[in-house]
Every structure is written in structure tokens, then in C-alpha cells.
Design a protein around this motif. Structure first.
Motif, PDB file in Angstrom:
ATOM      1  N   GLY A   1       0.787  -1.221   0.000  1.00  0.00           N
ATOM      2  CA  GLY A   1       0.000   0.000   0.000  1.00  0.00           C
ATOM      3  C   GLY A   1       0.824   1.278   0.000  1.00  0.00           C
ATOM      4  O   GLY A   1       0.285   2.360  -0.198  1.00  0.00           O
ATOM      5  N   TYR A   2       2.124   1.179   0.202  1.00  0.00           N
ATOM      6  CA  TYR A   2       3.011   2.341   0.193  1.00  0.00           C
ATOM      7  C   TYR A   2       3.670   2.462  -1.181  1.00  0.00           C
ATOM      8  O   TYR A   2       3.771   1.499  -1.925  1.00  0.00           O
ATOM      9  CB  TYR A   2       4.097   2.209   1.261  1.00  0.00           C
ATOM     10  CG  TYR A   2       3.618   2.467   2.660  1.00  0.00           C
ATOM     11  CD1 TYR A   2       4.004   3.609   3.343  1.00  0.00           C
ATOM     12  CD2 TYR A   2       2.783   1.576   3.310  1.00  0.00           C
ATOM     13  CE1 TYR A   2       3.581   3.855   4.629  1.00  0.00           C
ATOM     14  CE2 TYR A   2       2.343   1.802   4.601  1.00  0.00           C
ATOM     15  CZ  TYR A   2       2.741   2.944   5.248  1.00  0.00           C
ATOM     16  OH  TYR A   2       2.319   3.189   6.523  1.00  0.00           O
ATOM     17  N   TYR A   3       4.130   3.667  -1.511  1.00  0.00           N
ATOM     18  CA  TYR A   3       4.850   3.895  -2.761  1.00  0.00           C
ATOM     19  C   TYR A   3       6.345   3.812  -2.497  1.00  0.00           C
ATOM     20  O   TYR A   3       6.830   4.326  -1.495  1.00  0.00           O
ATOM     21  CB  TYR A   3       4.532   5.282  -3.335  1.00  0.00           C
ATOM     22  CG  TYR A   3       3.099   5.426  -3.760  1.00  0.00           C
ATOM     23  CD1 TYR A   3       2.665   4.903  -4.972  1.00  0.00           C
ATOM     24  CD2 TYR A   3       2.185   6.076  -2.956  1.00  0.00           C
ATOM     25  CE1 TYR A   3       1.356   5.025  -5.370  1.00  0.00           C
ATOM     26  CE2 TYR A   3       0.859   6.207  -3.348  1.00  0.00           C
ATOM     27  CZ  TYR A   3       0.453   5.682  -4.553  1.00  0.00           C
ATOM     28  OH  TYR A   3      -0.843   5.809  -4.942  1.00  0.00           O
ATOM     29  N   ALA A   4       7.066   3.136  -3.399  1.00  0.00           N
ATOM     30  CA  ALA A   4       8.517   3.029  -3.244  1.00  0.00           C
ATOM     31  C   ALA A   4       9.163   2.871  -4.618  1.00  0.00           C
ATOM     32  O   ALA A   4       8.571   2.318  -5.541  1.00  0.00           O
ATOM     33  CB  ALA A   4       8.879   1.838  -2.367  1.00  0.00           C
ATOM     34  N   ASP A   5      10.372   3.386  -4.737  1.00  0.00           N
ATOM     35  CA  ASP A   5      11.198   3.188  -5.923  1.00  0.00           C
ATOM     36  C   ASP A   5      12.406   2.371  -5.480  1.00  0.00           C
ATOM     37  O   ASP A   5      13.027   2.671  -4.468  1.00  0.00           O
ATOM     38  CB  ASP A   5      11.658   4.520  -6.505  1.00  0.00           C
ATOM     39  CG  ASP A   5      10.486   5.409  -6.908  1.00  0.00           C
ATOM     40  OD1 ASP A   5       9.391   4.871  -7.138  1.00  0.00           O
ATOM     41  OD2 ASP A   5      10.688   6.628  -6.995  1.00  0.00           O
ATOM     42  N   VAL A   6      12.721   1.321  -6.240  1.00  0.00           N
ATOM     43  CA  VAL A   6      13.823   0.432  -5.884  1.00  0.00           C
ATOM     44  C   VAL A   6      14.704   0.241  -7.110  1.00  0.00           C
ATOM     45  O   VAL A   6      14.205  -0.029  -8.207  1.00  0.00           O
ATOM     46  CB  VAL A   6      13.307  -0.949  -5.405  1.00  0.00           C
ATOM     47  CG1 VAL A   6      14.453  -1.901  -5.117  1.00  0.00           C
ATOM     48  CG2 VAL A   6      12.418  -0.792  -4.184  1.00  0.00           C
ATOM     49  N   VAL A   7      16.018   0.395  -6.923  1.00  0.00           N
ATOM     50  CA  VAL A   7      16.968   0.171  -8.017  1.00  0.00           C
ATOM     51  C   VAL A   7      17.920  -0.946  -7.615  1.00  0.00           C
ATOM     52  O   VAL A   7      18.372  -1.016  -6.476  1.00  0.00           O
ATOM     53  CB  VAL A   7      17.741   1.463  -8.388  1.00  0.00           C
ATOM     54  CG1 VAL A   7      18.573   1.968  -7.239  1.00  0.00           C
ATOM     55  CG2 VAL A   7      18.596   1.254  -9.614  1.00  0.00           C
ATOM     56  N   VAL A   8      18.177  -1.860  -8.566  1.00  0.00           N
ATOM     57  CA  VAL A   8      19.135  -2.948  -8.371  1.00  0.00           C
ATOM     58  C   VAL A   8      20.250  -2.717  -9.386  1.00  0.00           C
ATOM     59  O   VAL A   8      20.003  -2.716 -10.595  1.00  0.00           O
ATOM     60  CB  VAL A   8      18.485  -4.328  -8.603  1.00  0.00           C
ATOM     61  CG1 VAL A   8      19.501  -5.442  -8.442  1.00  0.00           C
ATOM     62  CG2 VAL A   8      17.299  -4.519  -7.659  1.00  0.00           C
ATOM     63  N   PHE A   9      21.462  -2.482  -8.871  1.00  0.00           N
ATOM     64  CA  PHE A   9      22.564  -2.171  -9.780  1.00  0.00           C
ATOM     65  C   PHE A   9      23.849  -2.852  -9.331  1.00  0.00           C
ATOM     66  O   PHE A   9      23.990  -3.260  -8.190  1.00  0.00           O
ATOM     67  CB  PHE A   9      22.776  -0.657  -9.890  1.00  0.00           C
ATOM     68  CG  PHE A   9      23.244   0.001  -8.612  1.00  0.00           C
ATOM     69  CD1 PHE A   9      24.577   0.284  -8.424  1.00  0.00           C
ATOM     70  CD2 PHE A   9      22.342   0.344  -7.624  1.00  0.00           C
ATOM     71  CE1 PHE A   9      25.009   0.891  -7.262  1.00  0.00           C
ATOM     72  CE2 PHE A   9      22.755   0.956  -6.459  1.00  0.00           C
ATOM     73  CZ  PHE A   9      24.102   1.227  -6.269  1.00  0.00           C
ATOM     74  N   ASP A  10      24.785  -2.949 -10.273  1.00  0.00           N
ATOM     75  CA  ASP A  10      26.101  -3.512 -10.020  1.00  0.00           C
ATOM     76  C   ASP A  10      27.039  -2.346  -9.720  1.00  0.00           C
ATOM     77  O   ASP A  10      27.381  -1.567 -10.613  1.00  0.00           O
ATOM     78  CB  ASP A  10      26.569  -4.286 -11.246  1.00  0.00           C
ATOM     79  CG  ASP A  10      27.929  -4.926 -11.072  1.00  0.00           C
ATOM     80  OD1 ASP A  10      28.613  -4.657 -10.054  1.00  0.00           O
ATOM     81  OD2 ASP A  10      28.322  -5.689 -11.963  1.00  0.00           O
TER      82      ASP A  10
END
Length: 65
Positions: A4-13
């Protein structure tokens, strides 16, 4: 992260991350980003854009900076 919450997630090397954008060419993607989720939607998958536009415009709510 919670339902129910907003989130931005990045997966990087971290070893291969390079910011390729410049002021003249600001649309270039960074190298080394495998996944990017905006509001729970995949916008970069396997280092390629998905075409999904899940972001929202942020509006200033007061005159203060």
C-alpha cells in the motif's frame, strides 16, 4: 517496503555503474542498472527499459523552497 506504500527500488552492479547522461544528452541510461521499480512497476528490466511510465508528478504544496 510495505503493501500500500509507494517506493522506488533500483538494483545495480556497483562495480559497473556509470552515469552516462550529460546536460546535452540527459536521456541516456546509466550502465550497470539491472532493474528499476517505480511505484512497484518494473521500468527497467535486464538493463532495458520496459516502456512503463509508473511515476507521478510531485507538486509543490507551499511557497517555501
Amino acid at each position: 517496503l510495505r503493501p500500500g506504500y509507494y517506493a522506488d527500488v533500483v538494483v545495480f552492479d556497483q562495480r559497473n555503474y556509470i552515469d552516462n547522461a550529460t546536460f546535452a544528452d540527459y536521456t541516456k541510461l546509466a550502465s550497470g542498472v539491472q532493474f528499476l521499480f517505480v511505484n512497484g512497476q518494473a521500468t527497467i528490466k535486464d538493463s532495458k527499459t520496459t516502456g512503463c511510465l509508473a511515476g507521478r508528478a510531485l507538486r509543490r504544496t507551499s511557497g517555501k523552497i
